[in-house]
Write a protein that holds these residues in place. Structure first.
Motif, PDB file in Angstrom:
ATOM      1  N   ASN A 150     115.345  71.152  56.881  1.00  0.00           N
ATOM      2  CA  ASN A 150     114.438  72.234  56.488  1.00  0.00           C
ATOM      3  C   ASN A 150     113.429  71.753  55.443  1.00  0.00           C
ATOM      4  N   GLN A 151     113.876  70.929  54.515  1.00  0.00           N
ATOM      5  CA  GLN A 151     112.983  70.427  53.474  1.00  0.00           C
ATOM      6  C   GLN A 151     111.962  69.440  54.039  1.00  0.00           C
ATOM      7  N   GLY A 152     112.353  68.693  55.069  1.00  0.00           N
ATOM      8  CA  GLY A 152     111.389  67.813  55.711  1.00  0.00           C
ATOM      9  C   GLY A 152     110.423  68.581  56.598  1.00  0.00           C
ATOM     10  N   PHE A 153     110.915  69.652  57.167  1.00  0.00           N
ATOM     11  CA  PHE A 153     110.153  70.482  58.100  1.00  0.00           C
ATOM     12  C   PHE A 153     109.064  71.306  57.409  1.00  0.00           C
ATOM     13  N   MET A 154     109.371  71.844  56.218  1.00  0.00           N
ATOM     14  CA  MET A 154     108.458  72.789  55.569  1.00  0.00           C
ATOM     15  C   MET A 154     107.108  72.184  55.161  1.00  0.00           C
ATOM     16  N   LYS A 158      96.085  73.123  62.519  1.00  0.00           N
ATOM     17  CA  LYS A 158      96.589  72.325  63.645  1.00  0.00           C
ATOM     18  C   LYS A 158      97.820  73.038  64.223  1.00  0.00           C
ATOM     19  N   LEU A 159      97.570  74.105  64.968  1.00  0.00           N
ATOM     20  CA  LEU A 159      98.644  75.008  65.380  1.00  0.00           C
ATOM     21  C   LEU A 159      99.545  74.430  66.465  1.00  0.00           C
ATOM     22  N   ASP A 160      99.035  73.521  67.280  1.00  0.00           N
ATOM     23  CA  ASP A 160      99.897  72.860  68.268  1.00  0.00           C
ATOM     24  C   ASP A 160     100.993  72.063  67.558  1.00  0.00           C
ATOM     25  N   ARG A 161     100.624  71.393  66.491  1.00  0.00           N
ATOM     26  CA  ARG A 161     101.606  70.627  65.711  1.00  0.00           C
ATOM     27  C   ARG A 161     102.589  71.569  65.002  1.00  0.00           C
ATOM     28  N   VAL A 162     102.102  72.731  64.606  1.00  0.00           N
ATOM     29  CA  VAL A 162     102.976  73.725  63.975  1.00  0.00           C
ATOM     30  C   VAL A 162     104.088  74.142  64.935  1.00  0.00           C
ATOM     31  N   LEU A 163     103.731  74.481  66.162  1.00  0.00           N
ATOM     32  CA  LEU A 163     104.728  74.907  67.154  1.00  0.00           C
ATOM     33  C   LEU A 163     105.690  73.775  67.503  1.00  0.00           C
ATOM     34  N   ARG A 164     105.155  72.576  67.565  1.00  0.00           N
ATOM     35  CA  ARG A 164     105.997  71.418  67.934  1.00  0.00           C
ATOM     36  C   ARG A 164     107.073  71.166  66.881  1.00  0.00           C
ATOM     37  N   VAL A 165     106.691  71.208  65.611  1.00  0.00           N
ATOM     38  CA  VAL A 165     107.676  70.926  64.560  1.00  0.00           C
ATOM     39  C   VAL A 165     108.708  72.044  64.461  1.00  0.00           C
ATOM     40  N   ILE A 166     108.301  73.288  64.717  1.00  0.00           N
ATOM     41  CA  ILE A 166     109.263  74.397  64.718  1.00  0.00           C
ATOM     42  C   ILE A 166     110.310  74.186  65.816  1.00  0.00           C
ATOM     43  N   LYS A 167     109.854  73.800  67.002  1.00  0.00           N
ATOM     44  CA  LYS A 167     110.769  73.592  68.126  1.00  0.00           C
ATOM     45  C   LYS A 167     111.762  72.467  67.842  1.00  0.00           C
ATOM     46  N   LEU A 168     111.271  71.328  67.375  1.00  0.00           N
ATOM     47  CA  LEU A 168     112.145  70.176  67.134  1.00  0.00           C
ATOM     48  C   LEU A 168     113.134  70.453  66.005  1.00  0.00           C
ATOM     49  N   ALA A 169     112.672  71.108  64.948  1.00  0.00           N
ATOM     50  CA  ALA A 169     113.553  71.402  63.821  1.00  0.00           C
ATOM     51  C   ALA A 169     114.647  72.390  64.218  1.00  0.00           C
ATOM     52  N   THR A 170     114.308  73.360  65.045  1.00  0.00           N
ATOM     53  CA  THR A 170     115.296  74.343  65.501  1.00  0.00           C
ATOM     54  C   THR A 170     116.387  73.678  66.328  1.00  0.00           C
ATOM     55  N   ILE A 171     115.994  72.771  67.213  1.00  0.00           N
ATOM     56  CA  ILE A 171     116.976  72.044  68.036  1.00  0.00           C
ATOM     57  C   ILE A 171     117.893  71.206  67.151  1.00  0.00           C
ATOM     58  N   ALA A 172     117.305  70.477  66.198  1.00  0.00           N
ATOM     59  CA  ALA A 172     118.095  69.614  65.323  1.00  0.00           C
ATOM     60  C   ALA A 172     119.082  70.422  64.482  1.00  0.00           C
ATOM     61  N   GLU A 173     118.625  71.539  63.930  1.00  0.00           N
ATOM     62  CA  GLU A 173     119.493  72.384  63.106  1.00  0.00           C
ATOM     63  C   GLU A 173     120.670  72.939  63.923  1.00  0.00           C
TER      64      GLU A 173
END
Length: 454
Positions: A294-298, A309-324
């Motif tokens: 979460n701290q790396g993601f924020m 850069k909203l495409d990158r915003v959605l991408r990081v949300i998806k990857l962080a959710t899977i990892a968590e």
């Protein structure tokens, strides 16, 4: 230093998330391990009453952490978005205001805590047998409040500028030094719980001085001048508004600790307080990697949202959710499978192991849902959306867990305390899911609108 800004804006999201999250995960895991080892040394050197004394004192430490996160996480969100938008002067002023506010608070908190030590411990639920151990421990810990709050808040600033390695070093320094000093003070000098507290304060002070050196040495992306330390009400208000969700979550943990301590003493005695302390330490070890992600993601999310850069915003949300989600499932599997072995690390007390093993399996029943909740709250904080972040921070502990703990034990006794946790986890997950899906749809709508206008 411009490379860090370019990294946040352009580097492949998966690689960037790993680069920023892994150091935070390592640092937070080591930080949790020092609490883990600290409790082992106290359990082996002092006994279950020593563990209970530390557990009783923990809500005060959580409250100090809550205020540090109020200004630290809130200010970090402003700094990330300011850097993304190219407004470095505002980022510098925000960091300076964080310094000023957290120093003032740390001194006030230490003074008030020392003046009202015994009444505070009575409120926290200390029984007559636990009181001497809790007073010995907290009386020393309060002297380190200034260092602890400063380190917590400024570490968020370091992460906001994308320097995950230094943020990791701050946690490693504190944890490793504490682990080294614990046996020296507890066993070598025969100081008991006082030794554990003294080791913690020295470790926190060392970390605070390291962070101060980092900012003064010119290695930071931020350049804080004396005029940046002057309080600016708009910056402080925005920091508090954004960080209030993190504050509520931590402060709720402090209130929960008070309620839990008193309830556990009433329904299970001193041994139940020690059990809760051990379970908490074990959960911290397994949950800290989630908070590291979460701290790396924020900062990635905040920077790219500020840069549109909203495409990158959605991408990081998806990857962080899977990892968590993966980490929370693995943590549940291990804790549910080996509770007796894990609790036995802290103490050979058969009663503690027996009660603790049963309690552990009940408390963690819905642990696989926690990872998603962490990312949901972190997402709204990073986006600067204070109200939904506040709702999610309140959901698990304030809206559900505290009311359930106040009611269910009257029906089910000590088991009611343990089963309150999975019930609250499910309830908070449902609220997080609804708000999360709505925000994702809004982000996709913004992307579609930008493409249309382009």
């Amino acid at each position: 230093m411009m490379d860090r800004q370019r990294m946040l804006a352009e580097e492949r999201i998966g690689k960037l998330l790993v680069k920023l999250s892994v150091p935070a995960m390592i640092g937070m895991l080591v930080q949790a391990l020092y609490n883990f080892v600290d409790t082992i040394f106290v359990g082996r050197g002092v006994g279950s009453l020593g563990i209970a004394g530390i557990t009783i004192s923990f809500p005060v430490q959580i409250f100090v952490m809550a205020f540090a996160q109020l200004i630290g996480i809130g200010g970090a969100s402003i700094i990330s978005r300011s850097l993304g938008a190219g407004d470095k002067p505002k980022a510098n002023r925000t960091a300076g205001n964080i310094f000023t506010v957290v120093i003032f608070f740390g001194l006030i908190m230490a003074l008030m805590g020392l003046i009202f030590l015994k009444p505070i411990l009575t409120l926290l639920g200390a029984s007559p047998t636990i009181m001497p151990y809790a007073a010995d421990y907290l009386g020393i810990i309060l002297f380190g409040t200034f260092f602890f709050s400063f380190a917590m808040a400024t570490n968020s600033v370091v992460r906001a500028e994308g320097n995950a390695r230094v943020a990791m070093y701050t946690m490693l320094i504190s944890a490793i030094l504490n682990i080294i000093l614990d046996p020296i003070f507890i066993f070598g000098l025969d100081l008991g719980v006082k030794g554990a507290a003294l080791a913690t304060v020295i470790s926190q002070a060392t970390t605070a001085f390291y962070l101060l050196y980092y900012f003064l040495s010119g290695k930071s992306l931020l350049h804080i001048k004396s005029h940046d330390l002057k309080p600016e009400i708009p910056i402080i208000k925005e920091s508090f508004a954004i960080g209030f969700s993190a504050f509520v979550r931590q402060a709720a943990g402090s209130v929960l600790g008070i309620i839990m301590n008193n309830t556990l003493v009433a329904y299970g005695g001193d041994i139940a307080v020690a059990v809760f302390g051990v379970i908490n330490r074990l959960l911290m070890v397994f949950l800290m990697p989630m908070f590291g992600i979460n701290q790396g993601f924020m900062p990635i999310l905040g920077f790219n949202y500020g840069a549109k850069k909203l495409d990158r915003v959605l991408r990081v949300i998806k990857l962080a959710t899977i990892a968590e989600s993966i980490i929370s499932i693995l943590a549940f599997t291990f804790l549910f499978s080996f509770p007796g072995f894990l609790i036995g690390i802290f103490s050979k007390d058969s009663e503690l192991i027996l009660i603790g093993s049963d309690a552990m399996r009940k408390v963690i029943l819905m642990l696989p849902l926690i990872g998603f909740q962490v990312i949901g709250a972190g997402m709204f904080q990073a986006l600067g959306k204070a109200f939904p972040a506040l709702i999610l921070s309140m959901a698990r502990q304030i809206l559900f867990l505290i009311p359930i703990v106040l009611v269910l034990p009257h029906i089910a006794g000590l088991d009611g305390v343990w089963f309150s946790f999975p019930i609250a986890d499910v309830s908070a997950f449902l609220i997080t899911f609804v708000l999360f899906i709505k925000q994702i749809r809004n982000l996709k709508s913004e992307i579609g609108k930008a493409a249309w206008e382009g």
